[in-house]
Scaffold this motif. Structure first.
Motif, PDB file in Angstrom:
ATOM      1  N   TYR A 107      50.149  17.156  44.741  1.00  0.00           N
ATOM      2  CA  TYR A 107      49.838  18.035  43.615  1.00  0.00           C
ATOM      3  C   TYR A 107      50.047  19.493  43.995  1.00  0.00           C
ATOM      4  O   TYR A 107      50.497  20.295  43.174  1.00  0.00           O
ATOM      5  CB  TYR A 107      48.395  17.819  43.156  1.00  0.00           C
ATOM      6  N   ALA A 108      49.736  19.834  45.233  1.00  0.00           N
ATOM      7  CA  ALA A 108      49.948  21.214  45.680  1.00  0.00           C
ATOM      8  C   ALA A 108      51.431  21.565  45.664  1.00  0.00           C
ATOM      9  O   ALA A 108      51.808  22.687  45.280  1.00  0.00           O
ATOM     10  CB  ALA A 108      49.369  21.406  47.082  1.00  0.00           C
ATOM     11  N   ASP A 109      52.285  20.624  46.048  1.00  0.00           N
ATOM     12  CA  ASP A 109      53.739  20.856  45.981  1.00  0.00           C
ATOM     13  C   ASP A 109      54.158  21.182  44.551  1.00  0.00           C
ATOM     14  O   ASP A 109      54.900  22.145  44.304  1.00  0.00           O
ATOM     15  CB  ASP A 109      54.506  19.614  46.454  1.00  0.00           C
ATOM     16  N   TYR A 110      53.708  20.373  43.616  1.00  0.00           N
ATOM     17  CA  TYR A 110      54.103  20.548  42.222  1.00  0.00           C
ATOM     18  C   TYR A 110      53.555  21.858  41.655  1.00  0.00           C
ATOM     19  O   TYR A 110      54.273  22.603  40.968  1.00  0.00           O
ATOM     20  CB  TYR A 110      53.609  19.365  41.407  1.00  0.00           C
ATOM     21  N   ALA A 111      52.299  22.150  41.951  1.00  0.00           N
ATOM     22  CA  ALA A 111      51.702  23.387  41.449  1.00  0.00           C
ATOM     23  C   ALA A 111      52.465  24.610  41.958  1.00  0.00           C
ATOM     24  O   ALA A 111      52.675  25.580  41.213  1.00  0.00           O
ATOM     25  CB  ALA A 111      50.233  23.464  41.846  1.00  0.00           C
ATOM     26  N   ARG A 112      52.906  24.562  43.224  1.00  0.00           N
ATOM     27  CA  ARG A 112      53.659  25.693  43.778  1.00  0.00           C
ATOM     28  C   ARG A 112      55.008  25.827  43.082  1.00  0.00           C
ATOM     29  O   ARG A 112      55.455  26.940  42.777  1.00  0.00           O
ATOM     30  CB  ARG A 112      53.845  25.508  45.286  1.00  0.00           C
ATOM     31  N   ALA A 160      40.086  15.333  43.746  1.00  0.00           N
ATOM     32  CA  ALA A 160      39.774  16.640  44.327  1.00  0.00           C
ATOM     33  C   ALA A 160      41.047  17.414  44.643  1.00  0.00           C
ATOM     34  O   ALA A 160      41.117  18.634  44.435  1.00  0.00           O
ATOM     35  CB  ALA A 160      38.936  16.457  45.595  1.00  0.00           C
ATOM     36  N   ALA A 161      42.082  16.708  45.132  1.00  0.00           N
ATOM     37  CA  ALA A 161      43.341  17.374  45.454  1.00  0.00           C
ATOM     38  C   ALA A 161      44.007  17.914  44.199  1.00  0.00           C
ATOM     39  O   ALA A 161      44.607  19.003  44.212  1.00  0.00           O
ATOM     40  CB  ALA A 161      44.272  16.397  46.178  1.00  0.00           C
ATOM     41  N   LEU A 162      43.931  17.178  43.105  1.00  0.00           N
ATOM     42  CA  LEU A 162      44.505  17.642  41.847  1.00  0.00           C
ATOM     43  C   LEU A 162      43.801  18.911  41.370  1.00  0.00           C
ATOM     44  O   LEU A 162      44.458  19.904  41.023  1.00  0.00           O
ATOM     45  CB  LEU A 162      44.390  16.539  40.793  1.00  0.00           C
ATOM     46  N   ARG A 163      42.501  18.887  41.348  1.00  0.00           N
ATOM     47  CA  ARG A 163      41.757  20.064  40.886  1.00  0.00           C
ATOM     48  C   ARG A 163      42.050  21.271  41.770  1.00  0.00           C
ATOM     49  O   ARG A 163      42.290  22.380  41.278  1.00  0.00           O
ATOM     50  CB  ARG A 163      40.255  19.776  40.877  1.00  0.00           C
ATOM     51  N   ALA A 164      42.049  21.052  43.081  1.00  0.00           N
ATOM     52  CA  ALA A 164      42.262  22.163  44.012  1.00  0.00           C
ATOM     53  C   ALA A 164      43.654  22.756  43.871  1.00  0.00           C
ATOM     54  O   ALA A 164      43.833  23.982  43.950  1.00  0.00           O
ATOM     55  CB  ALA A 164      42.026  21.692  45.445  1.00  0.00           C
ATOM     56  N   ALA A 165      44.659  21.912  43.656  1.00  0.00           N
ATOM     57  CA  ALA A 165      46.041  22.390  43.569  1.00  0.00           C
ATOM     58  C   ALA A 165      46.215  23.351  42.401  1.00  0.00           C
ATOM     59  O   ALA A 165      46.866  24.401  42.538  1.00  0.00           O
ATOM     60  CB  ALA A 165      46.987  21.211  43.436  1.00  0.00           C
ATOM     61  N   GLU A 167      44.276  26.685  42.651  1.00  0.00           N
ATOM     62  CA  GLU A 167      44.930  27.637  43.547  1.00  0.00           C
ATOM     63  C   GLU A 167      45.924  28.535  42.809  1.00  0.00           C
ATOM     64  O   GLU A 167      46.120  29.693  43.191  1.00  0.00           O
ATOM     65  CB  GLU A 167      45.656  26.864  44.663  1.00  0.00           C
ATOM     66  N   VAL A 168      46.540  28.031  41.729  1.00  0.00           N
ATOM     67  CA  VAL A 168      47.604  28.799  41.081  1.00  0.00           C
ATOM     68  C   VAL A 168      47.191  29.411  39.744  1.00  0.00           C
ATOM     69  O   VAL A 168      47.909  30.249  39.212  1.00  0.00           O
ATOM     70  CB  VAL A 168      48.866  27.922  40.872  1.00  0.00           C
ATOM     71  N   THR A 169      46.058  28.997  39.181  1.00  0.00           N
ATOM     72  CA  THR A 169      45.653  29.528  37.881  1.00  0.00           C
ATOM     73  C   THR A 169      44.760  30.749  38.048  1.00  0.00           C
ATOM     74  O   THR A 169      44.030  30.879  39.034  1.00  0.00           O
ATOM     75  CB  THR A 169      44.912  28.473  37.047  1.00  0.00           C
ATOM     76  N   ALA A 170      44.818  31.630  37.052  1.00  0.00           N
ATOM     77  CA  ALA A 170      43.964  32.815  37.070  1.00  0.00           C
ATOM     78  C   ALA A 170      42.504  32.403  36.942  1.00  0.00           C
ATOM     79  O   ALA A 170      42.183  31.415  36.275  1.00  0.00           O
ATOM     80  CB  ALA A 170      44.343  33.745  35.910  1.00  0.00           C
ATOM     81  N   PRO A 171      41.589  33.138  37.575  1.00  0.00           N
ATOM     82  CA  PRO A 171      40.160  32.810  37.462  1.00  0.00           C
ATOM     83  C   PRO A 171      39.729  32.754  36.001  1.00  0.00           C
ATOM     84  O   PRO A 171      40.124  33.572  35.183  1.00  0.00           O
ATOM     85  CB  PRO A 171      39.483  33.972  38.198  1.00  0.00           C
ATOM     86  N   GLY A 172      38.932  31.736  35.699  1.00  0.00           N
ATOM     87  CA  GLY A 172      38.421  31.599  34.344  1.00  0.00           C
ATOM     88  C   GLY A 172      39.325  30.849  33.387  1.00  0.00           C
ATOM     89  O   GLY A 172      38.955  30.620  32.231  1.00  0.00           O
TER      90      GLY A 172
END
Length: 464
Positions: free
Chosen positions: A274-279, A56-61, A64-69
């Motif tokens: 994952y949130a750290d990396y995505a940011r 769930a944390a991976l998907r959420a991260a 948060e940063v990708t454009a909708p869709g």
């Protein structure tokens, strides 16, 4: 130093502390329910709640940063924990599969992973493997020009709906563990982009093949910092932009950024997240997330490591040279990397008493040894713990990836049973069998037992 029985919180609030509590409860329950004991002196335990939380944390991260869709596929690197029930659990949590051999593909298919959520990455794909993947519609990343030639022939003989890409090596450098660094100047993986003529070859390959629609690179792994991982992704994104610009169409529609988020083996805290990396990626490569490209990730160790524990009974407690030695049933057969390269792969060890409760008492510097017949078979050396005594249990923490599912058959030691666990809602713990304990009969069978007389039937010329 954190020995593992703490409840320190992590970046996600109390999640890390709660995981430690669940682990302690699971060890106690495993003893009480007979999964651990004199007759079953070693088991692997998998925290199902923790695995779900990581997915769930991976998907959420990345949401948060990708454009909708934006189409995003998170494909679990099956090599990290090649167990069918694990792959089925991850499938339920929205995670696909990245496979690198016929065996891993078979595991993914047995777990019900659909072809559209499966990616084949191997540096040594045979014609038969490629033919199967293309027939099924599995995504394929070609590792080198010779492999792409093979795919050319297969595509001419039978059209495929498989998304196909090329793996490139951005050659951005090594992390702290040379053997795991995939983006060095001489890495065996992918097309080395900085080699003479390589970049032009890649551009031309796409221009000549309209069905090439993906670009793949993998920089991360244990010991690789986020900054270097992001540098590799940025180089891959820049190449995709160049290819699409030079051939005059948005042919590359998906970028596969690999996985390799490093794991903190020093404490219960999950870092980086994952949130750290995505940011970091969002800051370094903002165009990757603007909706023009689909995204594939291939995380493995970071999804499973902190949710696995190998627990072994202390068969004997002795001393040598004045240092206590706990001889357990977990060693090189389950922790091969740690035993042979302890500096790169140290493990935290937690002590439990004979009833499976966290052991208390003053810390004593001691060795935690395995059962194999060589002196270096040590899970930990000169490690401070409450003194382990005969009948106690030593637990190797953070072993959910690349440990109990990668058995090394030294001394023909049996593979331990693996059990998933979760709170039962009434203060207890439920277990589910993931893999049965290997029997000695199975060891004999896979060691040629059915062919015991085979060599005696061969005769050397001139001898009776």
């Amino acid at each position: 130093m954190d020995k593992g029985n703490s409840s320190a919180g992590g970046p996600g609030g109390d999640t890390d502390g709660e995981r430690a509590v669940r682990r302690d409860e699971a060890v106690r329950a495993a003893v009480e329910q007979g999964l651990l004991g004199p007759g079953s002196p070693i088991v692997g335990l998998l925290d199902v709640t923790g695995i779900r939380e990581s997915a769930a944390a991976l998907r959420a991260a990345f949401d948060e940063v990708t454009a909708p869709g934006t189409p995003v596929l998170h494909a679990f690197a099956v090599k990290a924990t090649p167990l069918v029930p694990v792959l089925r659990l991850l499938r339920e949590e929205g995670i696909g599969a990245e496979v690198a051999s016929p065996g891993e593909l078979a595991l993914a298919r047995a777990a019900g992973l659909p072809p559209g959520r499966t990616v084949l990455d191997s540096p040594a794909k045979t014609p038969a493997e490629l033919r199967e993947a293309l027939a099924l519609g599995i995504a394929v990343n070609a590792d080198n020009p010779q492999e792409l030639d093979r795919i050319d022939g297969l595509m001419r003989s039978a059209a495929s709906r498989s998304p196909i890409g090329i793996r490139v090596n951005p050659q951005v450098g090594a992390g702290a563990i040379e053997a795991l660094s995939t983006a060095t100047a001489t890495s065996k993986f992918g097309v080395a982009l900085r080699d003479e003529g390589a970049r032009e070859w890649v551009v031309r390959a796409y221009a000549e093949r309209p069905w090439l629609s993906r670009l793949h690179a993998h920089t991360g792994s244990q010991g690789v910092p986020l900054s270097l991982m992001a540098e590799g992704v940025a180089a891959t994104y820049a190449l995709a932009e160049e290819i699409n610009r030079r051939i005059g169409r948005p042919q590359i529609d998906t970028i596969d950024i690999g996985g390799g988020l490093p794991v903190n083996f020093a404490s219960d805290v999950t870092t980086p997240t994952y949130a750290d990396y995505a940011r970091v990626l969002k800051e370094s490569v903002p165009g990757l997330f603007d909706g023009r490209y689909g995204l594939v990730t291939e995380f493995g160790r970071s999804l499973l490591a902190k949710h696995g524990t190998v627990v072994a009974r202390v068969e004997y407690a002795k001393s040598a040279g004045g240092r206590p030695v706990a001889v357990t049933h977990a060693g090189v057969q389950v922790a091969t990397r740690t035993v042979y390269a302890p500096g790169a792969w140290p493990l935290r060890i937690a002590a439990y008493d004979g009833k499976g409760r966290p052991k208390e008492g003053p810390e004593v510097v001691q060795d935690v040894a395995g059962p194999a017949c060589f002196a270096g078979d040590l899970l930990a050396q000169a490690y401070p713990l409450p003194l382990l005594e005969q009948g106690d249990y030593a637990a190797a923490l953070d072993t959910g990836a690349y440990y109990f599912a990668h058995h090394y058959a030294y001394n023909s030691l049996t593979r331990p049973g693996i059990y998933g666990f979760a709170p039962d809602g009434a203060g207890g713990t439920d277990f589910a069998t993931v893999r049965e304990t290997q029997t000695v009969e199975e060891i004999v069978a896979e060691s040629g037992g059915a062919h015991a007389a085979a060599l005696t039937t061969l005769r050397t010329p001139g001898r009776r």
